[in-house]
Design a protein around this motif. Structure first.
Motif, mmCIF file in Angstrom:
data_model
loop_
_atom_site.group_PDB
_atom_site.id
_atom_site.type_symbol
_atom_site.label_atom_id
_atom_site.label_comp_id
_atom_site.label_asym_id
_atom_site.label_seq_id
_atom_site.Cartn_x
_atom_site.Cartn_y
_atom_site.Cartn_z
ATOM 1 N N LEU A 44 25.014 29.139 36.272
ATOM 2 C CA LEU A 44 26.319 29.729 35.957
ATOM 3 C C LEU A 44 26.366 31.208 36.340
ATOM 4 C CD1 LEU A 44 27.092 28.002 32.557
ATOM 5 C CD2 LEU A 44 28.420 27.801 34.669
ATOM 6 N N LYS A 45 25.244 31.886 36.176
ATOM 7 C CA LYS A 45 25.208 33.302 36.561
ATOM 8 C C LYS A 45 25.453 33.445 38.058
ATOM 9 C CE LYS A 45 22.402 37.444 36.225
ATOM 10 N NZ LYS A 45 21.087 37.995 35.998
ATOM 11 N N ASP A 46 24.855 32.537 38.810
ATOM 12 C CA ASP A 46 25.047 32.590 40.257
ATOM 13 C C ASP A 46 26.500 32.272 40.620
ATOM 14 O OD1 ASP A 46 23.992 32.768 42.997
ATOM 15 O OD2 ASP A 46 24.568 30.653 43.067
ATOM 16 N N LEU A 47 27.076 31.307 39.914
ATOM 17 C CA LEU A 47 28.478 30.935 40.156
ATOM 18 C C LEU A 47 29.400 32.108 39.826
ATOM 19 C CD1 LEU A 47 30.593 28.516 40.598
ATOM 20 C CD2 LEU A 47 30.692 28.506 38.105
ATOM 21 N N ARG A 48 29.157 32.732 38.683
ATOM 22 C CA ARG A 48 29.988 33.875 38.282
ATOM 23 C C ARG A 48 29.825 35.033 39.259
ATOM 24 N NH1 ARG A 48 27.843 33.083 32.171
ATOM 25 N NH2 ARG A 48 29.377 31.529 31.499
ATOM 26 N N SER A 49 28.593 35.244 39.704
ATOM 27 C CA SER A 49 28.358 36.325 40.673
ATOM 28 C C SER A 49 29.167 36.085 41.932
ATOM 29 C CB SER A 49 26.871 36.406 41.032
ATOM 30 O OG SER A 49 26.124 36.760 39.897
ATOM 31 N N SER A 50 29.181 34.840 42.381
ATOM 32 C CA SER A 50 29.930 34.520 43.596
ATOM 33 C C SER A 50 31.419 34.777 43.402
ATOM 34 C CB SER A 50 29.682 33.058 43.973
ATOM 35 O OG SER A 50 30.371 32.749 45.163
ATOM 36 N N LEU A 51 31.928 34.406 42.221
ATOM 37 C CA LEU A 51 33.354 34.638 41.936
ATOM 38 C C LEU A 51 33.670 36.135 41.918
ATOM 39 C CD1 LEU A 51 33.765 32.012 39.082
ATOM 40 C CD2 LEU A 51 34.956 31.954 41.274
ATOM 41 N N VAL A 52 32.796 36.900 41.284
ATOM 42 C CA VAL A 52 33.028 38.352 41.201
ATOM 43 C C VAL A 52 32.916 38.980 42.598
ATOM 44 C CG1 VAL A 52 32.085 40.520 40.293
ATOM 45 C CG2 VAL A 52 32.354 38.535 38.798
ATOM 46 N N GLU A 53 31.969 38.490 43.377
ATOM 47 C CA GLU A 53 31.847 39.000 44.744
ATOM 48 C C GLU A 53 33.107 38.710 45.546
ATOM 49 O OE1 GLU A 53 28.162 37.464 46.357
ATOM 50 O OE2 GLU A 53 27.146 38.021 44.507
ATOM 51 N N MET A 54 33.710 37.554 45.316
ATOM 52 C CA MET A 54 34.966 37.244 46.016
ATOM 53 C C MET A 54 36.059 38.232 45.635
ATOM 54 S SD MET A 54 35.429 33.149 46.186
ATOM 55 C CE MET A 54 34.089 32.192 45.575
ATOM 56 N N LEU A 55 36.084 38.625 44.362
ATOM 57 C CA LEU A 55 37.076 39.616 43.936
ATOM 58 C C LEU A 55 36.847 40.948 44.647
ATOM 59 C CD1 LEU A 55 37.199 38.896 40.096
ATOM 60 C CD2 LEU A 55 38.899 38.258 41.810
ATOM 61 N N PHE A 56 35.569 41.287 44.809
ATOM 62 C CA PHE A 56 35.267 42.552 45.506
ATOM 63 C C PHE A 56 35.700 42.500 46.978
ATOM 64 C CE2 PHE A 56 32.440 43.752 41.992
ATOM 65 C CZ PHE A 56 32.687 45.111 41.946
ATOM 66 N N VAL A 57 35.369 41.406 47.660
ATOM 67 C CA VAL A 57 35.609 41.395 49.107
ATOM 68 C C VAL A 57 37.074 41.195 49.457
ATOM 69 C CG1 VAL A 57 33.277 40.605 49.599
ATOM 70 C CG2 VAL A 57 35.119 38.913 49.458
ATOM 71 N N GLU A 58 37.854 40.618 48.545
ATOM 72 C CA GLU A 58 39.249 40.391 48.906
ATOM 73 C C GLU A 58 40.135 41.589 48.565
ATOM 74 O OE1 GLU A 58 40.786 36.933 46.958
ATOM 75 O OE2 GLU A 58 41.215 38.019 45.101
ATOM 76 N N GLY A 59 39.582 42.611 47.946
ATOM 77 C CA GLY A 59 40.334 43.843 47.706
ATOM 78 C C GLY A 59 39.666 44.997 48.431
ATOM 79 N N ASN A 60 40.105 46.204 48.092
ATOM 80 C CA ASN A 60 39.452 47.408 48.633
ATOM 81 C C ASN A 60 38.924 48.213 47.458
ATOM 82 O OD1 ASN A 60 40.163 46.952 51.437
ATOM 83 N ND2 ASN A 60 42.265 47.423 50.844
ATOM 84 N N HIS A 61 37.714 47.873 47.061
ATOM 85 C CA HIS A 61 37.133 48.462 45.846
ATOM 86 C C HIS A 61 36.120 49.536 46.224
ATOM 87 C CE1 HIS A 61 39.016 45.490 43.211
ATOM 88 N NE2 HIS A 61 38.775 44.626 44.182
ATOM 89 N N TYR A 62 36.563 50.796 46.206
ATOM 90 C CA TYR A 62 35.668 51.904 46.549
ATOM 91 C C TYR A 62 35.280 52.628 45.264
ATOM 92 C CZ TYR A 62 37.248 50.832 51.226
ATOM 93 O OH TYR A 62 37.526 50.177 52.406
ATOM 94 N N CYS A 63 34.264 52.065 44.609
ATOM 95 C CA CYS A 63 33.848 52.597 43.310
ATOM 96 C C CYS A 63 33.483 54.079 43.390
ATOM 97 C CB CYS A 63 32.639 51.841 42.785
ATOM 98 S SG CYS A 63 32.927 50.097 42.514
ATOM 99 N N MET A 64 32.977 54.506 44.542
ATOM 100 C CA MET A 64 32.419 55.866 44.622
ATOM 101 C C MET A 64 33.456 56.946 44.358
ATOM 102 S SD MET A 64 33.332 54.703 47.709
ATOM 103 C CE MET A 64 32.000 53.937 48.645
ATOM 104 N N PHE A 65 34.727 56.684 44.631
ATOM 105 C CA PHE A 65 35.713 57.706 44.292
ATOM 106 C C PHE A 65 36.837 57.153 43.426
ATOM 107 C CE2 PHE A 65 36.996 56.185 48.543
ATOM 108 C CZ PHE A 65 38.316 55.838 48.311
#
Lengths: 238, 477
Positions: free
Chosen positions: A80-101
């Motif tokens: 489940l951790k791997d599944l959740r990680s994949s889902l969260v990664e999809m959220l990251f790649v489908e947006g423009n998430h620049y945490c650094m600023f």
């Protein structure tokens, strides 16, 4: 008083009440089930699927699945951790998430979730979508580059503020948050004190001119990972 | 028709950012000119358009990993103007100054010990296999440890004031987001005397080296130039804030006490078709002769005095070498840099004993403006940040003139001078390669922020004729 419902999460017996979701019952029992679109005080939604658990062996969203007597729920497993990680990664790649600023860094549930899940790199390619920033409101900024389509702003506006400021527009990969004014958020009746202005888990809807007022080290997730409040029992009391 | 030839050097090592040097020869194999190309383009000025203004100090500092604090603070100073909060509270100004002096301290230590000292300790022509920071650590272990701990001290100050050693968030429009606790302060006070001793030994190394080798260093990449920096109202060196002062090579004042909000009336930028980097110049003199130097050497030349005793004593020794006239020696940059290192440490020590650092009044606001200009003296020279912000709080336009851009023409001159003195025939020798690198490193080991490089550095040297025929090429890195 609602009828008690007993079930297990990872082998531990949990006493829920009829009508509760698995997520709610787990939180009251100090068990953290990772989630993003679910928010206390809002109706269950079930869109992000990060709270996916196995209920009697079947994947279910814990935020929309009611407790059931004798149910066997699996939550904290490697699969489940791997599944959740994949889902969260999809959220990251489908947006423009620049945490650094991003001003939400340190207080961002998506970022904190990635840290909690131990995500170091994305397994999916970045999509770099072209999205807009709506700064037309005098006190609130709507930055769709960071939106994860959790609908918390939509629900908060309707259910808590009694308004209808936000809603979805478009379909499929074109789906995005819209506001009920052609001139942008500045043309709506949104107020900076509205719950909808506070409901965003990421840096998509933020109060203007607050920025980086909270220093590094004092931000919500600087010292403790997301879910700590639930695991320590503080959420149950609150 | 005369036949010109070009020599290209790339990559230059121990210089952050990717540089390429092209040397152009005439038919008599004499150097016509040298062009230092910074080959990448970053475009921060473009992609911050549309971003909210409060995000800018955190965003633009990503230009650099060595001196992000300079960009962070220059942008914050510009945004102070936007929110009408330029008259900071004592706590906010002193926390920012502490951050800035910490930055100056760590960056100067890095520049001198990690990047430049191998050339000075082993000689310009020493084998590149030992002429590096690892070589220094092997032969001078005590010095190497000292260099690491000096840099660490400055970085810990940055962390305590900005939240992180690199790319923090401490300065916000109109102030800062935290003060310095007693516990944080005491850690720095405990080591302050040791750091002061090391800083003084560093300036001694730089002075002794420069004085002992003056005959060799004086002509090395040197030329007369104008000098520009911020100075305090009384003419003292001030690295965080002040007014613009420019002098010529003889020390004659070109302008003085210019409010930098009107810098565009005094400074213009020339675009040349072969470089991404612009060429700034003093308007009243014009592009041909109006270019100037910035950085430690320029600051030592423009300042009437330094307001900390040890650095002032060191400054007097420095100006004695040129009998009080401006020092125009490229290799004197390192000595000047170490005097500033001492000054920064003296300022840090004084600030740590100031109770205002524990104040709780952190942010001020006033009348909203649409234009914000922020300048400060970054480790490598005067840094200009200029923004326009619309009524929706979004950045409309930005102009950044970074230290390396200000030193663009001087670096080209230095390379041309070195090439004229050290080029033999039409072959790129190790000696030429080394000397060109040494000259660039005197100014700036950091080219990336100037055009704002994407990706990694190093650099190459190519010798080409005017028809584009490559005669020789050497690269390193």
């Amino acid at each position: 008083m609602s009828a008690k419902v007993a079930f297990t999460i990872d082998g531990k017996t949990v006493q829920g009440e009829q009508g509760q979701t698995i997520l709610q019952a787990a939180a009251l029992a100090s068990i953290y089930i990772p989630h993003l679109c679910a928010m206390k005080g809002l109706s269950p939604w079930g869109s992000c699927r990060v709270c996916t658990v196995l209920v009697n062996g079947r994947p279910q969203a814990a935020c929309t699945t009611p407790v059931a007597e004798g149910a066997v729920v699996e939550n904290d497993t490697a699969e489940l951790k791997d599944l959740r990680s994949s889902l969260v990664e999809m959220l990251f790649v489908e947006g423009n998430h620049y945490c650094m600023f991003c001003e939400k860094s340190g207080n961002c549930e998506l970022q904190a979730m990635a840290y909690r899940l131990g995500i170091l790199a994305m397994r999916h390619p970045y999509m770099f979508p072209v999205r807009t920033l709506d700064a037309s409101h005098p006190d609130v900024m709507v930055e769709l580059n960071r939106c994860i389509l959790c609908a918390r702003c939509i629900r908060a506006s309707q259910e808590l503020d009694g308004k209808h400021v936000f809603d979805f527009v478009g379909r499929g990969s074109h789906r995005h948050i819209g506001v009920n004014a052609a001139t942008g958020a500045g043309g709506t009746n949104l107020k900076v004190t509205d719950k909808a202005a506070e409901a965003c888990p990421v840096g998509s809807i933020v109060k203007k001119r607050v920025g980086f007022a909270v220093p590094i080290g004092q931000r919500l997730y600087d010292s403790k990972p997301i879910g700590s409040a639930i695991e320590s029992g503080r959420a149950a009391k609150g | 028709m005369s036949v010109a030839k070009r020599i290209v050097i790339e990559p230059v090592t121990r210089v952050e950012g990717h540089g390429k040097v092209v040397i152009l020869l005439d038919e008599n194999k004499k150097v016509i000119s040298a062009r230092l190309h910074i080959v990448e383009f970053r475009g921060f000025e473009r992609f911050i358009q549309g971003r909210p203004f409060w995000e800018v100090p955190v965003l633009v500092q990503r230009l650099c990993g060595i001196c992000p604090v300079s960009h962070h603070l220059a942008a914050a100073k510009a945004m102070d103007r936007i929110v009408g909060g330029e008259n900071l509270t004592p706590t906010a100004e002193k926390i920012r100054r502490l951050m800035h002096y910490g930055q100056m301290y760590q960056s100067h230590a890095l520049h001198f010990f990690h990047l430049a000292s191998p050339d000075l300790l082993f000689g310009f022509d020493a084998d590149v296999a030992i002429r590096n920071v690892i070589g220094v650590a092997g032969k001078y272990p005590a010095l190497a440890v000292q260099a690491v701990l000096m840099r660490k001290y400055g970085q810990e100050i940055i962390k305590a004031t900005a939240g992180k050693k690199i790319h923090g968030t401490g300065a916000i429009p109109g102030g800062v987001n935290k003060n310095l606790s007693i516990a944080e302060r005491d850690v720095f006070l405990r080591d302050a005397d040791q750091q002061m001793t090391w800083a003084q030994s560093a300036v001694k190394i730089a002075k002794d080296y420069t004085v002992a080798n003056l005959a060799k260093l004086a002509p090395f990449g040197s030329f007369d130039s104008n000098h520009l920096s911020l100075v305090r109202a009384d003419g003292a060196m001030d690295l965080y804030h002040g007014n613009l002062r420019a002098i010529d090579a003889e020390g004659k004042v070109i302008f003085d006490q210019v409010d930098y909000q009107s810098y565009v009336d005094f400074i213009a930028e020339e675009v040349r078709d072969w470089s991404y980097m612009k060429f700034p110049f003093i308007r009243s003199i014009g592009p041909e002769k109006g270019w100037y130097r910035v950085g430690p050497l320029a600051r030592l030349n423009t300042a009437k005095f330094i307001d900390t005793p040890l650095a002032e004593a060191a400054r007097k020794e420095f100006i004695a070498v040129t009998s009080g006239k401006p020092n125009n020696l490229t290799m004197a940059y390192h000595w000047a840099r170490m005097i500033e290192l001492v000054h920064a440490m003296e300022k840090i020590h004084a600030l740590l004993n100031d109770k205002d650092l524990q104040g709780t009044d952190l942010v001020v606001k006033g009348e909203r403006r649409e234009v914000g200009i922020g300048l400060l003296e970054a480790p490598r020279g005067t840094l200009f940040h200029h923004y326009k912000v619309d009524k929706n709080d979004q950045v409309v336009s930005a102009n950044l003139i970074v230290s390396t851009t200000n030193n663009n023409e001087p670096m080209n001159r230095a390379v041309a001078k070195v090439a004229q003195d050290h080029l033999q025939g039409v072959e790129i020798t190790e000696g030429l390669l080394n000397h060109v690198e040494v000259a660039i490193r005197a100014y700036d080991p950091c080219l990336s922020c100037a055009t704002h490089a994407l990706g990694q550095m190093p650099m190459e040297l190519t010798l080409v004729d005017y028809q584009g025929q490559i005669l020789d090429r050497k690269s390193r890195g």
